[in-house]
Design a protein around this motif. Sequence first.
Motif, PDB file in Angstrom:
ATOM      1  N   LEU A  65       0.813  -1.214   0.000  1.00  0.00           N
ATOM      2  CA  LEU A  65       0.000   0.000   0.000  1.00  0.00           C
ATOM      3  C   LEU A  65       0.853   1.274   0.000  1.00  0.00           C
ATOM      4  O   LEU A  65       0.344   2.360  -0.280  1.00  0.00           O
ATOM      5  N   ALA A  66       2.133   1.148   0.305  1.00  0.00           N
ATOM      6  CA  ALA A  66       3.006   2.317   0.454  1.00  0.00           C
ATOM      7  C   ALA A  66       3.453   2.887  -0.885  1.00  0.00           C
ATOM      8  O   ALA A  66       3.664   2.154  -1.848  1.00  0.00           O
ATOM      9  N   ASP A  67       3.624   4.200  -0.897  1.00  0.00           N
ATOM     10  CA  ASP A  67       4.301   4.854  -2.013  1.00  0.00           C
ATOM     11  C   ASP A  67       5.810   4.755  -1.805  1.00  0.00           C
ATOM     12  O   ASP A  67       6.577   4.746  -2.764  1.00  0.00           O
ATOM     13  N   GLN A  68       6.210   4.727  -0.524  1.00  0.00           N
ATOM     14  CA  GLN A  68       7.622   4.673  -0.174  1.00  0.00           C
ATOM     15  C   GLN A  68       7.802   3.777   1.042  1.00  0.00           C
ATOM     16  O   GLN A  68       7.072   3.892   2.027  1.00  0.00           O
ATOM     17  N   LEU A  69       8.792   2.902   0.982  1.00  0.00           N
ATOM     18  CA  LEU A  69       9.173   2.068   2.115  1.00  0.00           C
ATOM     19  C   LEU A  69      10.334   2.735   2.839  1.00  0.00           C
ATOM     20  O   LEU A  69      11.185   3.367   2.216  1.00  0.00           O
ATOM     21  N   VAL A  70      10.356   2.573   4.156  1.00  0.00           N
ATOM     22  CA  VAL A  70      11.437   3.121   4.965  1.00  0.00           C
ATOM     23  C   VAL A  70      11.879   2.028   5.928  1.00  0.00           C
ATOM     24  O   VAL A  70      11.046   1.429   6.620  1.00  0.00           O
ATOM     25  N   SER A  71      13.188   1.770   5.965  1.00  0.00           N
ATOM     26  CA  SER A  71      13.708   0.724   6.844  1.00  0.00           C
ATOM     27  C   SER A  71      15.143   1.023   7.219  1.00  0.00           C
ATOM     28  O   SER A  71      15.756   1.963   6.724  1.00  0.00           O
ATOM     29  N   HIS A  72      15.664   0.204   8.088  1.00  0.00           N
ATOM     30  CA  HIS A  72      17.109   0.161   8.346  1.00  0.00           C
ATOM     31  C   HIS A  72      17.550  -1.239   7.984  1.00  0.00           C
ATOM     32  O   HIS A  72      17.155  -2.205   8.634  1.00  0.00           O
ATOM     33  N   SER A  73      18.296  -1.374   6.945  1.00  0.00           N
ATOM     34  CA  SER A  73      18.806  -2.636   6.379  1.00  0.00           C
ATOM     35  C   SER A  73      17.713  -3.488   5.745  1.00  0.00           C
ATOM     36  O   SER A  73      17.885  -4.687   5.574  1.00  0.00           O
ATOM     37  N   GLY A  74      16.617  -2.863   5.382  1.00  0.00           N
ATOM     38  CA  GLY A  74      15.526  -3.593   4.749  1.00  0.00           C
ATOM     39  C   GLY A  74      15.885  -4.170   3.397  1.00  0.00           C
ATOM     40  O   GLY A  74      15.414  -5.242   3.034  1.00  0.00           O
ATOM     41  N   LYS A  75      16.722  -3.461   2.646  1.00  0.00           N
ATOM     42  CA  LYS A  75      17.085  -3.950   1.316  1.00  0.00           C
ATOM     43  C   LYS A  75      17.959  -5.195   1.377  1.00  0.00           C
ATOM     44  O   LYS A  75      17.853  -6.064   0.515  1.00  0.00           O
ATOM     45  N   LEU A  76      18.827  -5.273   2.395  1.00  0.00           N
ATOM     46  CA  LEU A  76      19.760  -6.398   2.494  1.00  0.00           C
ATOM     47  C   LEU A  76      19.312  -7.498   3.451  1.00  0.00           C
ATOM     48  O   LEU A  76      19.936  -8.552   3.492  1.00  0.00           O
ATOM     49  N   VAL A  77      18.249  -7.252   4.215  1.00  0.00           N
ATOM     50  CA  VAL A  77      17.800  -8.291   5.148  1.00  0.00           C
ATOM     51  C   VAL A  77      16.288  -8.502   5.055  1.00  0.00           C
ATOM     52  O   VAL A  77      15.827  -9.534   4.586  1.00  0.00           O
ATOM     53  N   ASP A  78      15.521  -7.528   5.498  1.00  0.00           N
ATOM     54  CA  ASP A  78      14.077  -7.719   5.667  1.00  0.00           C
ATOM     55  C   ASP A  78      13.370  -8.167   4.392  1.00  0.00           C
ATOM     56  O   ASP A  78      12.612  -9.141   4.407  1.00  0.00           O
ATOM     57  N   LEU A  79      13.600  -7.453   3.295  1.00  0.00           N
ATOM     58  CA  LEU A  79      12.917  -7.829   2.056  1.00  0.00           C
ATOM     59  C   LEU A  79      13.394  -9.173   1.525  1.00  0.00           C
ATOM     60  O   LEU A  79      12.613  -9.922   0.929  1.00  0.00           O
ATOM     61  N   LEU A  80      14.651  -9.507   1.782  1.00  0.00           N
ATOM     62  CA  LEU A  80      15.163 -10.800   1.317  1.00  0.00           C
ATOM     63  C   LEU A  80      14.600 -11.951   2.154  1.00  0.00           C
ATOM     64  O   LEU A  80      14.369 -13.044   1.632  1.00  0.00           O
ATOM     65  N   ILE A  81      14.374 -11.689   3.448  1.00  0.00           N
ATOM     66  CA  ILE A  81      13.699 -12.694   4.291  1.00  0.00           C
ATOM     67  C   ILE A  81      12.281 -12.893   3.769  1.00  0.00           C
ATOM     68  O   ILE A  81      11.800 -14.025   3.611  1.00  0.00           O
ATOM     69  N   LEU A  82      11.583 -11.785   3.486  1.00  0.00           N
ATOM     70  CA  LEU A  82      10.215 -11.887   2.952  1.00  0.00           C
ATOM     71  C   LEU A  82      10.216 -12.622   1.609  1.00  0.00           C
ATOM     72  O   LEU A  82       9.330 -13.437   1.348  1.00  0.00           O
ATOM     73  N   GLU A  83      11.202 -12.353   0.792  1.00  0.00           N
ATOM     74  CA  GLU A  83      11.312 -13.019  -0.506  1.00  0.00           C
ATOM     75  C   GLU A  83      11.453 -14.533  -0.331  1.00  0.00           C
ATOM     76  O   GLU A  83      10.883 -15.312  -1.085  1.00  0.00           O
ATOM     77  N   GLN A  84      12.180 -14.933   0.697  1.00  0.00           N
ATOM     78  CA  GLN A  84      12.404 -16.356   0.951  1.00  0.00           C
ATOM     79  C   GLN A  84      11.153 -17.052   1.475  1.00  0.00           C
ATOM     80  O   GLN A  84      10.857 -18.176   1.088  1.00  0.00           O
ATOM     81  N   VAL A  85      10.402 -16.383   2.360  1.00  0.00           N
ATOM     82  CA  VAL A  85       9.287 -17.064   3.022  1.00  0.00           C
ATOM     83  C   VAL A  85       7.941 -16.878   2.325  1.00  0.00           C
ATOM     84  O   VAL A  85       6.999 -17.597   2.635  1.00  0.00           O
ATOM     85  N   CYS A  86       7.833 -15.919   1.417  1.00  0.00           N
ATOM     86  CA  CYS A  86       6.569 -15.667   0.721  1.00  0.00           C
ATOM     87  C   CYS A  86       6.680 -16.063  -0.742  1.00  0.00           C
ATOM     88  O   CYS A  86       7.681 -15.805  -1.384  1.00  0.00           O
ATOM     89  N   ASP A  87       5.623 -16.629  -1.241  1.00  0.00           N
ATOM     90  CA  ASP A  87       5.550 -16.899  -2.668  1.00  0.00           C
ATOM     91  C   ASP A  87       4.770 -15.770  -3.320  1.00  0.00           C
ATOM     92  O   ASP A  87       4.022 -15.059  -2.677  1.00  0.00           O
TER      93      ASP A  87
END
Length: 193
Positions: A65-87
């Motif tokens: 739903l976001a226009d912009q995501l904001v994180s700390h290390s989301g590109k190298l950790v959080d989104l990659l974890i989500l990529e692994q666990v979600c189809d």
Amino acid sequence: MRYICFDTESAYYRDKRDGFATLAEQREFIAKNKFRFDCAVAYDSASGKYHSFKTAERLVNRLLLADQLVSHSGKLVDLLILEQVCDGAGVQALLQKRHTDLFELGGSQSLDTLAQRLIPSTKSREELRYEAHCAAINRMLPDKNGWQPDGKRYALKLAKARRDVALTRGVFLAFAATGGGGGARALINRRVA
């Protein structure tokens, strides 16, 4: 513009002595180790509220739903974890969204360091809130014979994610208030005596 600050809690661990990996190396490392997703918290600027997530899929649906995501290390950790666990294509769509990653922006500094430099009073307040929340969890769910009761680990991880999202949001807003230019980068990267 609707922004969502987020943080996941997972079994992810990588020794800092390994150095920082490229996106491809990190993706391979996470896929090889099959880290589990535990929970997440997101602050949605549209609602002005923090939201908790037990499942990765529900978090992905909120982040879409976001226009912009904001994180700390989301590109190298959080989104990659989500990529692994979600189809599905949802995570791929997230990878294409505008994303302010404070780890990248702050020259690989920790969230605590960035918060101490940019929002010290907010950091102190959030630390007190986090400590009080953990103390309440420990009172409600005391360990028995050295074992944590069901739900305690999850509750503590959720409290940590809430703290980290509050700090992420504060650092992001402080950065945005400076116009996001060289002055903010100088402030972020200055040495603290």
